[in-house]
Design an enzyme around this catalytic site. Structure first.
Site, short mmCIF file in Angstrom:
data_model
loop_
_atom_site.label_atom_id
_atom_site.label_comp_id
_atom_site.label_asym_id
_atom_site.label_seq_id
_atom_site.Cartn_x
_atom_site.Cartn_y
_atom_site.Cartn_z
N PHE A 1 0.86 -1.19 0.00
CA PHE A 1 0.00 0.00 0.00
C PHE A 1 0.89 1.24 0.00
O PHE A 1 1.87 1.31 0.75
CB PHE A 1 -0.92 0.00 1.22
CG PHE A 1 -1.98 1.05 1.15
CD1 PHE A 1 -3.06 0.90 0.28
CD2 PHE A 1 -1.91 2.19 1.93
CE1 PHE A 1 -4.03 1.88 0.20
CE2 PHE A 1 -2.88 3.18 1.84
CZ PHE A 1 -3.95 3.02 0.98
N ASP B 1 1.70 -5.09 8.41
CA ASP B 1 0.53 -4.23 8.27
C ASP B 1 -0.68 -5.16 8.11
O ASP B 1 -0.79 -5.90 7.12
CB ASP B 1 0.68 -3.32 7.05
CG ASP B 1 -0.47 -2.33 6.89
OD1 ASP B 1 -1.57 -2.60 7.40
OD2 ASP B 1 -0.27 -1.30 6.21
N LYS C 1 -11.99 -1.21 8.35
CA LYS C 1 -12.31 -2.16 7.29
C LYS C 1 -13.11 -3.32 7.88
O LYS C 1 -14.29 -3.18 8.19
CB LYS C 1 -11.03 -2.62 6.60
CG LYS C 1 -10.21 -1.49 5.97
CD LYS C 1 -8.99 -2.02 5.26
CE LYS C 1 -8.03 -0.91 4.85
NZ LYS C 1 -8.62 0.05 3.91
#
Length: 428
Positions: free
Chosen positions: A134, A213, A239
């Site tokens: 990301f 992560d 999320k």
């Protein structure tokens, strides 16, 4: 849980009728008739979250005022919620706090890991990550590397960020110059998943510390940080943990590193005695040293509602249904949309994927916009990737059937091919 790949809707309805997770859909507020395939980006509203926020605003703030830091438990909330979240990611009590953003927490973890390596192995000055990570993870790594180099500009201690990709494998990159390996457990674009145990072991064997992560993993796939002997982890709560837009993130630090944990964001909430108002910094000797400044209490209170739902769900059942939903989605897209040029970019091997499925198509953005107008919400990521989150707590097997039917119709009729659907919004 068996894998209900069938070619008719009635058999999927039968599978839904025996789904042990079906009742969890009633724990969320979702618009009627909408098929929400974007929980991998922003989870829906858990029932009770709005009421909890109202309680903070209308009672704890409006009436309790400043007293609520003590009487309502505001001050302890980051570590109390951290202990709850730790049960989802394989952490122990006292290893996690809910705080700040994923980017800030990654900065803290990187700073701590680099500091430890400066003391133990100063010749290691490479931060290793993935080109397809990301972007914020890469940017933060570049930022801390640039900062270290500016501080050490007159020395030979030059730090660099190294990116693994199709030309440089992880095995090739893990040499004796690597201080820290920072990876996303589940790739944000493709849904590909690293094997946490074997990667962590390989990094440690090479002398590197590891930061994971968990933004696209926590609450979606089984995670056991202590079982993997990981060093650090960060992630968001908005999320699969359904904490709300921009809700506070988390940082986990293995207990063995906590006595050495250091990061330059030494705000007053991480002080050993913040209300002594000392004129110099002394780090707290517990999980609070991962904090920085005053916490966003209303947002944090809503996080707890999502955590409570996640803790009620059996993660093994969640994982089994996630895999079954994805297998079904992939099979139906191939069967019913095979002629329209959708290219699967998500691994099909169960152990190698998370909980979203992605396809490439040259008109991916416009197709997602057309689907959204038809009540099927996924999202788009460059380059040309249609991304669909398959969240087991509120999606059914018939939802997947219906979503693919609408996708087939959008492609067959080319209803995506209008100027309005090609116009890019600020957020894709």
């Amino acid at each position: 849980m068996s894998n209900p790949i069938h070619t008719d809707r009635a058999s999927l309805q039968a599978a839904d009728a025996t789904d042990p997770l079906a009742s969890f859909k009633d724990r969320f507020s979702l618009p009627e008739g909408l098929i929400y395939l974007d929980g991998n980006s922003l989870g829906p509203l858990p029932l009770g979250a709005a009421e909890r926020a109202a309680e903070v605003i209308n009672n704890e703030w409006a009436h309790g005022l400043i007293r609520s830091w003590n009487t309502a438990g505001w001050f302890e909330m980051p570590s109390r919620l951290g202990d709850k979240l730790a049960r989802i990611i394989g952490g122990n009590d006292g290893e996690t706090v809910v705080t700040d953003t994923t980017s800030l927490n990654l900065f803290k973890a990187l700073a701590s890991a680099v500091r430890i390596q400066q003391q133990d192995a100063p010749e290691r000055r490479v931060i290793l990550t993935e080109r397809d990570n990301f972007p914020t993870d890469i940017y933060i790594a570049e930022g801390i590397s640039d900062f270290l180099n500016s501080v050490n500009s007159e020395t030979s201690e030059h730090y660099e960020v190294r990116l693994i990709d199709e030309n440089l494998t992880l095995e090739q990159a893990l040499d004796d110059s690597v201080a820290v390996l920072a990876l996303s457990h589940v790739n944000y674009r493709t849904g590909a998943m690293w094997d946490m145990d074997s990667v962590t072991a390989a990094a440690h064997a090479a002398g590197a510390l590891v930061i994971w992560d968990l933004a696209h993993a926590a609450g979606a796939v089984p995670v056991d940080l202590n079982g993997a002997d990981a060093d650090y982890a960060v992630g968001c709560t908005y999320k699969y943990l359904n904490g709300g837009p921009g809700s506070p993130a988390f940082i986990w630090v293995n207990e063995r590193h906590q006595g050495r944990f250091w990061q330059p964001l030494t705000g007053w909430w991480s002080h050993a005695a913040p209300f002594e108002m000392a004129d110099s910094y002394t780090a707290a000797n517990d999980v609070r040293r991962f904090l920085c400044g005053t916490q966003p209490i209303t947002s944090m209170a809503m996080v707890e509602c999502g955590l409570d739902v996640a803790l009620e769900a059996d993660i093994d059942l969640v994982r089994a249904k996630s895999l079954a939903l994805a297998d079904l989605f992939i099979a139906l897209v191939r069967e019913r949309c095979g002629e329209f040029g959708l290219e699967l970019v998500t691994p099909e091997v169960h152990a190698e994927r998370g909980s979203h499925v992605s396809f490439r198509h040259p008109e991916g953005y416009a197709i997602i916009q057309a689907l959204t107008d038809r009540g099927v919400i996924g999202d788009y990521r460059e380059p040309e990737v249609l991304r669909f989150g398959l969240t087991p707590l509120y999606l059914s097997y018939t939802d997947i059937w219906d979503a693919v039917e609408i996708l087939r119709d959008v492609l067959e009729t080319s209803s995506w091919d209008v100027p309005a659907y090609r116009t890019r919004h600020a957020v894709t």
